[in-house]
Design an enzyme around this catalytic site. Structure first.
Site, PDB file in Angstrom:
ATOM      1  N   LYS A 236       0.835  -1.194   0.000  1.00 27.40           N
ATOM      2  CA  LYS A 236       0.000   0.000   0.000  1.00 27.40           C
ATOM      3  C   LYS A 236       0.875   1.251   0.000  1.00 27.40           C
ATOM      4  O   LYS A 236       1.990   1.242   0.541  1.00 27.40           O
ATOM      5  CB  LYS A 236      -0.859   0.050   1.272  1.00 27.40           C
ATOM      6  N   ARG A 310     -10.152 -11.518   2.265  1.00 32.02           N
ATOM      7  CA  ARG A 310     -11.041 -12.576   1.770  1.00 32.02           C
ATOM      8  C   ARG A 310     -10.356 -13.936   1.786  1.00 32.02           C
ATOM      9  O   ARG A 310     -11.023 -14.972   1.860  1.00 32.02           O
ATOM     10  CB  ARG A 310     -11.546 -12.219   0.375  1.00 32.02           C
TER      11      ARG A 310
END
Length: 457
Positions: A236, A310
């Site tokens: 990120k 996920r």
């Protein structure tokens, strides 16, 4: 000498003028001088002897017959009043009295673990008539638990520390629990959890808690516990990493909800599965393009290592799904797309049972803990296709990211009678009365109210 309690008058704009005209001249003039009209969240402190307030007028805004005095009315007061003992001058219905008192407790929360002790305040509320004191304390304690966990920075809230917090809750209520750590995740067929967390200094793990009578309806909670998310090798930008200590907000919410269920002794067989990892970077970090195995047997091509939530959830959901629960709920700070669509205050709610979804939405509205439904739109399923694996963890396009993530998770739920997925933010980004910047345990009250309605006939 005992200091008298200060009355709180809750007034709508529509009723304020009638109330004002019934007061003495000094009070009428004081209200007129301050231009007070009982607008929402406005306060008027009426002066009393020795410089203390004689009473406080709390503005509720326009009167809406469908809107009760809410949790947030109470929360907005606690940090805006002078020290003292207060009581409600109004008589409220029992439910509204409980909500107001629970909100007051919520508004008194402070996270000061890393600050030098400042002056202690004492702003106390006498429990309103009809309020359920046990429920008030139950909600206060659960909300504080989740906020403390989310607010704590990752150097002190590692997967190990989060697991200890979960075990402490389990022990308090006599719940059975176990923790699967490190390479044991592979032995227990939880390879995706292991893959995401193996690069961190603190080993990944999964906490498994069971409580209640096995003959009761099975309710299983799964919470995303990514204690810090660097993005992995798809790292990120720095600005996007600043709040990533809160990426375990789903696990904190699930644990807080579990605590309320156990404390209230709801007639369910509860299971809580909390996968806990740090998505870090080192020589053994999982890579873009890797193909990972999962407990379900599906293979997953890693299109982006920053879509790790996920991956840890899919193994836990598959494990939960195997025992065919009556209700399976997962909570996760999963996608920025949900925030783009709904903003930080509205968690996205997905579900495969329309009736249950509507019940949750109604419960959330009644508890001032709102959610908003987004669709499990099957037309987007092909976005997750992979040429070398059963599924990719991200879509080829940048559209409908929160729906795509929910569709990915749906592939790992096939036996549960009903499944709910909540994509939440778990954070207040701006200062408001009763809602300081920091952790916010979204959906705990909504889901707890729904579960009570569903299982306490």
């Amino acid at each position: 000498m005992t200091t008298p309690s200060i009355p709180l008058h809750l007034l709508h704009e529509d009723d304020f003028e009638q109330w004002r005209t019934a007061q003495d001249e000094a009070t009428r003039n004081w209200a007129a001088t301050h231009g007070f009209k009982a607008e929402r969240n406005k306060l008027l402190l009426l002066p009393g002897p020795l410089g203390r307030p004689a009473a406080v007028i709390v503005g509720l805004g326009k009167n809406n017959p469908r809107e009760e005095v809410s949790f947030w009315i109470g929360a907005a007061l606690a940090d805006r009043l002078p020290d003292g003992q207060y009581h409600l001058a109004n008589t409220l219905p029992a439910r509204a009295a409980t909500q107001f008192a629970a909100g007051w407790g919520h508004g008194q929360y402070r996270f000061e673990r890393y600050k030098r002790g400042g002056p202690q305040r004492s702003v106390q509320l006498k429990l309103p008539e009809g309020a359920d004191s046990s429920e008030v304390e139950r909600l206060r304690s659960a909300n504080a638990l989740a906020r403390d966990l989310i607010n704590t920075p990752a150097n002190d809230m590692s997967p190990e520390a989060l697991a200890h917090a979960a075990i402490e809750v389990a022990r308090r209520y006599g719940a059975r629990h176990r923790v699967i750590i490190g390479d044991d995740l592979l032995k227990e067929r939880l390879p995706a959890v292991h893959a995401v967390g193996r690069a961190a200094a603190v080993a990944p793990r999964l906490v498994d808690i069971e409580w209640g009578d096995a003959s009761k309806p099975k309710v299983t909670l799964v919470g995303k516990g990514v204690c810090f998310d660097s993005g992995g090798l798809d790292i990120k930008p720095g600005a996007s990493m600043l709040l990533m200590k809160k990426d375990m907000g789903g696990a904190a919410v699930a644990l807080a909800l579990a605590q309320t269920i156990m404390d209230a002794k709801l007639p369910v067989r509860l299971r809580v599965l909390l996968p806990m990892v740090e998505n870090a970077i080192s020589g053994n970090a999982f890579r873009p393009g890797d193909v990972l195995g999962t407990r379900k047997g599906l293979t997953v091509e890693v299109g982006n290592t920053d879509a790790e939530g996920r991956l840890v959830l899919c193994d836990a959901l598959a494990l939960a799904d195997e025992e065919q629960p009556d209700l399976l709920i997962d909570t996760a700070t999963l996608t920025g797309a949900a925030r783009v669509a709904l903003g930080p205050e509205l968690p996205a709610l997905f579900g495969n049972d329309d009736e249950i979804v509507e019940e949750v939405l109604r419960a959330g509205a009644a508890e001032s803990d709102p959610l908003w439904r987004l669709p499990l739109w099957s037309g987007y399923d092909d976005e997750l296709s992979s040429k070398i694996a059963d599924v990719n963890n991200v879509a080829a396009s940048g559209f409908s990211g929160s729906i795509i993530a929910a569709l990915f998770l749906r592939r790992f739920v096939s036996n549960a009678r009903a499944w709910l997925h909540l994509d939440l933010y778990a954070w207040n980004g701006k200062e408001r009365p009763g809602r300081p910047v920091g952790a916010e345990p979204q959906a705990v009250r909504a889901l707890y109210a729904f579960l009570k309605q569903r299982y306490c006939h």
